[in-house]
Design a protein around this motif. Sequence first.
Motif, PDB file in Angstrom:
ATOM      1  N   LYS A  72      -6.504   4.222   4.205  1.00 28.36           N
ATOM      2  CA  LYS A  72      -5.423   3.100   5.256  1.00 28.36           C
ATOM      3  C   LYS A  72      -6.435   2.393   6.468  1.00 28.36           C
ATOM      4  N   SER A 113      -9.314  -3.831   0.508  1.00 26.07           N
ATOM      5  CA  SER A 113      -8.577  -3.174  -0.447  1.00 26.07           C
ATOM      6  C   SER A 113      -9.084  -2.138  -1.194  1.00 26.07           C
ATOM      7  N   HIS A 154      -7.050  -1.201   5.103  1.00 23.43           N
ATOM      8  CA  HIS A 154      -6.789  -1.636   4.763  1.00 23.43           C
ATOM      9  C   HIS A 154      -6.331  -2.867   6.051  1.00 23.43           C
ATOM     10  N   GLN A 206      -4.683   5.097  -5.023  1.00 19.13           N
ATOM     11  CA  GLN A 206      -4.279   3.930  -4.408  1.00 19.13           C
ATOM     12  C   GLN A 206      -4.749   2.941  -4.992  1.00 19.13           C
ATOM     13  N   GLY A 210      -6.287  -0.815  -5.376  1.00 20.77           N
ATOM     14  CA  GLY A 210      -7.428  -2.197  -4.445  1.00 20.77           C
ATOM     15  C   GLY A 210      -7.894  -3.064  -5.543  1.00 20.77           C
ATOM     16  N   MET A 264       0.778  -0.790   0.002  1.00 22.12           N
ATOM     17  CA  MET A 264      -0.310  -0.255  -0.201  1.00 22.12           C
ATOM     18  C   MET A 264       0.281   1.676  -0.197  1.00 22.12           C
TER      19      MET A 264
END
Lengths: 317, 295
Positions: free
Chosen positions: A214, A222, A217, A192, A194, A1
């Motif tokens: 965050k 995700s 996660h 990001q 995911g 990440m």
Amino acid sequence: MKEYTYTEKKDTRSGFGAGLSELGKTNPNVVALCADLTGSLKMDAFQKAHPDRFFQVGIAEANMMGIAAGLTIGGKIPFTGTFANFSTGRVYDQIRQSIAYSDKNVKIAASHAGLTLGEDGATHQILEDIGLMKMLPNMVVINPCDYNQTKAATIAVAKYHGPVYLRFGRPSVPNFTPADQEFVIGKAVLLQEGSDVTIVATGHLVWKALEAAKSLHEKGISAEVINIHTIKPLDEEAILKSVAKTRCVVSAEEHQRHGGLGDSIAQLLARKHPAPQEYVAVNDSFGESGTPDELMKKYGLDTVNIIEATEAVLKRK
Amino acid sequence: MPFLYSNFGLLFIMSSLAQLTDLCQQVRRDIVRMVHAVSSGHPGGSLGCVEYLVALYGAVLKHNPGQFNMDGSGEDVFFLSNGHISPVFYSVLARTGYFPVSELNTFRKLNSRLQGHPTTHEGLPGVRVASGSLGQGMSVAIGAALAKKLNNDTSVVYSLHGDGELQEGQIWEAAMYASANKVDNYIATVDYNGRQIDGDVENVLSLGNLRAKFEAFGWTVTEIEKGNDLASVVDGLNHAKTLLGKGKPVMVLMRTEMGMGVDYMMGTHKWHGSAPNDEQLQKALDQLPVTLGDY
């Protein structure tokens, strides 16, 4: 990440002021108009450096929009400056006829958008401006997420020929995008990667979306985060590519649920790739007085709301 | 003597006021034929402003119809703020060389450049901003005048407004701005015909003493008493030009008769936005014999 950090918080309106100042030096055709809010819009540096190219129009926004349209006839690139409320609803017909329909190269710089204007209350907290502007044919709508991106966007829109609505705000927010970024109108930024959910955010909600990702996660979810700085034209390819992978979406914006970014996403998905979607947006309500943080909490535009919306949309997959 | 340019760039000279008078009559024929053909449009105000637009485009403006460009650098530019009188605007633009006269036949029809109200959207030469929603043209004209000053371009900006249009608040925002900022390369004209859709301006919402209002707003005000007398309009506009460059915007209050030239359209507000039927058209054309040839 991917880890995102920032060294300081800055207001997006100062990013506009810095971008305008730079344009003042680099492009002699750039001119600026303001309706008695020069300090609030951070236009003072431009005014001081280029008094002949700065037009103080007083508290007369309709006239300002018309003068801006006229200045383009003669090759100028005018930036109008006032609060988002007075940049849109108050002057809608002037923008519609004299700028958008007339294809005039006017840049409408709108500060203090949304709830984060704070204590002045609902009279000044416009939450409908994205909808109003994106409905106009020929209008580009941009809502950058931090100081650096607002500065880059300001410089980029001067190079584009046509009417642009550039929306930014008053509070200091994390300045996390690179100072040397290239701003491409209509090109989303994948922040990001995911696989479980796509979070599509604009403006002040972009940082909150990163914070939410965050936390998610840590819960084993995700999240893909996309910064949609340009609401129109929408980067359909970027959104569809992501949703093809994640099969669900959360949209997040400091705007009414009706008519904002979320509705643009929903329309796209309905046409091309139906998928469950949850909105983080103001639910058909006016704002009120309060601090920006208090208001974002009360009206459901905080990090926790993005997390909750994600959990809700995952159950609908 | 003033210059006119033909449709395809051939230069010819309007050698006399008589020729511009013929143009006025032909423009009046165009107006009634255009609105009749589509049973819609605004003949009243159009007929009343024929002399103004013919004088402006035929004798006053420094312009280049054959090579229209949006910026109008080095040219005088005109903005029609009361866009509903598009028939007279289109006819004069066509007959002074901006686009083919035959195109008047497309007025208000599907896929035409001659929209109900003027627009830049379809690329019609001669139009620099859309108008129709009233009260916006003065602000736009001021912006164009400011751009000319920045560009050291000494040519002049003109605009035309309806008297009823002055009820719009934006006009007064613009009027205040123009004097406070010494926009003195700009001549606005008001078509002072005293009528609007719902009746006499005096009864709908009185403008009071218009001259005193604009003077109080810091403008130099001049008047054209006979706005349907071509020589008076040419003289009046030339006089207005002598008032430029003195630190104030210039306002021309021009008295006209709505429906001028067609007897049954005069003396009433009823032909503001109504088109004549077949019989009425014939009656109008009988009063306006062909001079330069119909489109």
